[in-house]
Each structure stands twice: as C-alpha cells, then as structure tokens.
Motif scaffolding. Structure first.
Motif, PDB file in Angstrom:
ATOM      1  N   ASP A  49       0.682  -1.356   0.275  1.00 32.27           N
ATOM      2  CA  ASP A  49      -0.186  -0.187   0.169  1.00 32.27           C
ATOM      3  C   ASP A  49       0.662   1.342   0.270  1.00 32.27           C
ATOM      4  O   ASP A  49       0.400   2.015  -0.384  1.00 32.27           O
ATOM      5  CB  ASP A  49      -1.398   0.170   1.065  1.00 32.27           C
ATOM      6  CG  ASP A  49       0.350   0.321   2.221  1.00 32.27           C
ATOM      7  OD1 ASP A  49       1.195   0.498   2.707  1.00 32.27           O
ATOM      8  OD2 ASP A  49      -1.329  -0.036   3.786  1.00 32.27           O
TER       9      ASP A  49
ATOM     10  N   ASN B 180      -6.410  -2.920   6.946  1.00 32.19           N
ATOM     11  CA  ASN B 180      -5.429  -1.668   6.351  1.00 32.19           C
ATOM     12  C   ASN B 180      -6.501  -1.635   4.885  1.00 32.19           C
ATOM     13  O   ASN B 180      -6.729  -0.113   3.979  1.00 32.19           O
ATOM     14  CB  ASN B 180      -4.547  -2.048   6.442  1.00 32.19           C
ATOM     15  CG  ASN B 180      -3.720  -0.780   6.091  1.00 32.19           C
ATOM     16  OD1 ASN B 180      -3.541   0.633   6.279  1.00 32.19           O
ATOM     17  ND2 ASN B 180      -2.867  -1.306   4.281  1.00 32.19           N
TER      18      ASN B 180
ATOM     19  N   THR C 289      -4.005   3.422   5.255  1.00 26.75           N
ATOM     20  CA  THR C 289      -4.568   3.752   4.765  1.00 26.75           C
ATOM     21  C   THR C 289      -6.046   4.896   5.178  1.00 26.75           C
ATOM     22  O   THR C 289      -6.102   6.260   4.423  1.00 26.75           O
ATOM     23  CB  THR C 289      -5.423   3.155   3.655  1.00 26.75           C
ATOM     24  OG1 THR C 289      -6.713   2.135   5.387  1.00 26.75           O
ATOM     25  CG2 THR C 289      -5.199   1.832   2.800  1.00 26.75           C
ATOM     26  N   GLU C 290      -5.796   5.018   6.786  1.00 28.42           N
ATOM     27  CA  GLU C 290      -6.939   6.366   7.241  1.00 28.42           C
ATOM     28  C   GLU C 290      -5.600   6.870   7.630  1.00 28.42           C
ATOM     29  O   GLU C 290      -6.636   8.140   7.422  1.00 28.42           O
ATOM     30  CB  GLU C 290      -7.294   5.501   8.854  1.00 28.42           C
ATOM     31  CG  GLU C 290      -8.578   4.810   8.803  1.00 28.42           C
ATOM     32  CD  GLU C 290      -8.283   3.641  10.220  1.00 28.42           C
ATOM     33  OE1 GLU C 290      -9.923   3.824  10.838  1.00 28.42           O
ATOM     34  OE2 GLU C 290      -7.568   3.295  10.499  1.00 28.42           O
TER      35      GLU C 290
ATOM     36  N   ARG D 252      -3.202   8.132   5.397  1.00 31.90           N
ATOM     37  CA  ARG D 252      -2.654   8.860   3.932  1.00 31.90           C
ATOM     38  C   ARG D 252      -4.443   9.060   3.521  1.00 31.90           C
ATOM     39  O   ARG D 252      -4.118  10.452   2.839  1.00 31.90           O
ATOM     40  CB  ARG D 252      -2.814   7.532   3.161  1.00 31.90           C
ATOM     41  CG  ARG D 252      -2.877   8.563   1.856  1.00 31.90           C
ATOM     42  CD  ARG D 252      -1.717   6.756   0.992  1.00 31.90           C
ATOM     43  NE  ARG D 252      -2.765   5.796   0.656  1.00 31.90           N
ATOM     44  CZ  ARG D 252      -2.554   4.621   0.312  1.00 31.90           C
ATOM     45  NH1 ARG D 252      -1.532   4.397   0.228  1.00 31.90           N
ATOM     46  NH2 ARG D 252      -4.203   4.091   0.173  1.00 31.90           N
ATOM     47  N   ASN D 253      -5.823   8.786   3.893  1.00 29.31           N
ATOM     48  CA  ASN D 253      -7.142   8.794   3.350  1.00 29.31           C
ATOM     49  C   ASN D 253      -7.917   9.557   4.440  1.00 29.31           C
ATOM     50  O   ASN D 253      -8.894  10.013   4.167  1.00 29.31           O
ATOM     51  CB  ASN D 253      -7.891   8.043   2.933  1.00 29.31           C
ATOM     52  CG  ASN D 253      -6.919   6.942   1.388  1.00 29.31           C
ATOM     53  OD1 ASN D 253      -5.898   7.820   0.583  1.00 29.31           O
ATOM     54  ND2 ASN D 253      -6.922   5.859   1.384  1.00 29.31           N
ATOM     55  N   GLY D 254      -7.983   9.378   5.683  1.00 26.13           N
ATOM     56  CA  GLY D 254      -8.554  10.371   6.313  1.00 26.13           C
ATOM     57  C   GLY D 254      -9.349   8.911   7.103  1.00 26.13           C
ATOM     58  O   GLY D 254      -9.448   7.933   6.396  1.00 26.13           O
TER      59      GLY D 254
ATOM     60  N   ASP E 264      -9.005  -1.308   2.532  1.00 22.12           N
ATOM     61  CA  ASP E 264     -10.847  -0.993   2.432  1.00 22.12           C
ATOM     62  C   ASP E 264     -11.358  -0.603   1.200  1.00 22.12           C
ATOM     63  O   ASP E 264     -11.660   0.105   0.294  1.00 22.12           O
ATOM     64  CB  ASP E 264     -10.644   0.555   2.797  1.00 22.12           C
ATOM     65  CG  ASP E 264     -12.479   1.055   3.512  1.00 22.12           C
ATOM     66  OD1 ASP E 264     -13.075  -0.348   3.970  1.00 22.12           O
ATOM     67  OD2 ASP E 264     -12.323   1.894   2.950  1.00 22.12           O
TER      68      ASP E 264
ATOM     69  N   GLN F 226     -13.010   0.675   9.676  1.00 22.91           N
ATOM     70  CA  GLN F 226     -12.669   0.165   8.963  1.00 22.91           C
ATOM     71  C   GLN F 226     -11.874  -1.164   9.890  1.00 22.91           C
ATOM     72  O   GLN F 226     -11.417  -0.632  10.961  1.00 22.91           O
ATOM     73  CB  GLN F 226     -11.655   1.399   8.279  1.00 22.91           C
ATOM     74  CG  GLN F 226     -10.784   0.748   7.440  1.00 22.91           C
ATOM     75  CD  GLN F 226      -9.299   1.267   6.600  1.00 22.91           C
ATOM     76  OE1 GLN F 226      -9.738   2.983   7.154  1.00 22.91           O
ATOM     77  NE2 GLN F 226      -8.534   1.062   6.562  1.00 22.91           N
TER      78      GLN F 226
ATOM     79  N   LYS G 171     -12.837   7.428   8.633  1.00 28.55           N
ATOM     80  CA  LYS G 171     -14.611   7.161   8.518  1.00 28.55           C
ATOM     81  C   LYS G 171     -15.466   8.180   9.396  1.00 28.55           C
ATOM     82  O   LYS G 171     -14.634   8.214  10.365  1.00 28.55           O
ATOM     83  CB  LYS G 171     -14.886   5.746   7.885  1.00 28.55           C
ATOM     84  CG  LYS G 171     -13.879   4.917   6.568  1.00 28.55           C
ATOM     85  CD  LYS G 171     -14.610   3.840   6.596  1.00 28.55           C
ATOM     86  CE  LYS G 171     -13.872   3.514   5.492  1.00 28.55           C
ATOM     87  NZ  LYS G 171     -14.032   3.961   3.858  1.00 28.55           N
TER      88      LYS G 171
END
Length: 162
Positions: free
Chosen positions: A72, A109, A93-94, A96-98, A111, A106, A100
């Motif tokens: 990732d 990793n 991923t949280e 990097r992307n913020g 999603d 989530q 939810k």
C-alpha cells in the motif's frame, strides 16, 4: 535452475551468475539487481507477489542495508516506526486517506476488506482453514500447514468469515 524451480535471466562470468540479473524464485518473488559469484551482491530489489518490495544493498547474499515498502506504499522505518503502535492505532490507509465517519469502522488496512470464506480466517498472508489446518494464499495456493501454536494464535486473533 530446473531442480530448484527458479529462473535466471542475466549475465554470466566463468559460468557463474554475475552482473545485472533477474532471478525468479518458485514463490514468484523476483530479485532484480546485481549478482556476484551466484549470490545477490550490490544494489538489488526483491519484489514480492503481494506487491511489497525490499530495496537493499547486498553483500555475498546478505542484505547489509535496506528499506521495506508494503504493497500500500507504507515504508517500514526500523528506528521511527509509529504505525499501528500504542500511540497511533490507525491503519495506513486511514493515515493516508483520513478516518471514516463515526459508525463506519474500518476493520483492515484494505478497504473494503477481503471477503473471508465461511468458517475460515484471514491471517494476513492468506486464508486459514481451521479444520484442515492449511493456510492458502489469497489466490488459493497452498502456503503451509499450521502448527498448534499458529492455529491457536489465528483462531484467537484473526478475523473469521461468517
């Protein structure tokens, strides 16, 4: 090579693998880099089937210095590793992307997460069948038989398919 299941594409010196090369292992892990006397030597990268990679400086087959990058894009840092530790439990991923919105947890990793076969467990490198005690990769290829310790850890720790 025919006996090990590996494949070598590269230069030879005095019948030995030496120079720029591509070496494909039976696990589909691929080394691209320099060889000397049949061993990884100099700069080279191991590319793993799951999309991660290890860039390293090699000396006589041993990694002297290297950097591991997960599929990732997360880079492992041996000295300053703060990912998913006691201070910060977010997935990469949280980070990097913020996060939810509240109520939309989530679980992994990835999603959305992988769909786990009913009664099996996702143990990180594949799915585990607790009845046969076999771990298969995400493409349904045999990885290993789990011993008692791994069986106990997987059934206690990993997500189960329902």
């Amino acid at each position: 090579m025919e006996y090990t299941g590996s494949k070598y594409i590269g230069e030879y010196v005095d019948g030995r693998m030496e120079g720029k090369a591509k070496y494909i292992l039976p696990t589909e892990t691929v080394y691209v880099g320099e060889m000397k006397d049949g061993m990884f030597h100099g700069e080279g990268t191991l590319y793993y089937p799951n999309g991660s990679q290890y860039d390293a400086v090699w000396e006589n087959g041993l990694a002297i210095k290297g950097t591991y990058t997960f599929a990732d894009g997360l880079h492992y840092d041996e000295k300053n590793w703060h990912y998913c530790d006691g201070y910060d439990r977010r997935f990469f991923t949280e980070i990097r992307n913020g996060l939810k919105p509240a109520g939309m947890a989530q679980l992994t990793n990835m999603d959305p997460p992988r769909k786990i076969p009913k009664g099996w467990y996702d143990c990180g490198d594949g799915f585990y069948n607790p009845v046969t005690r076999v771990v298969k990769d995400y493409r349904n290829r045999f990885l290993r038989n789990a011993d008692d310790d791994e069986h106990e850890w997987i059934t206690r720790t990993c997500r189960k398919g329902y």
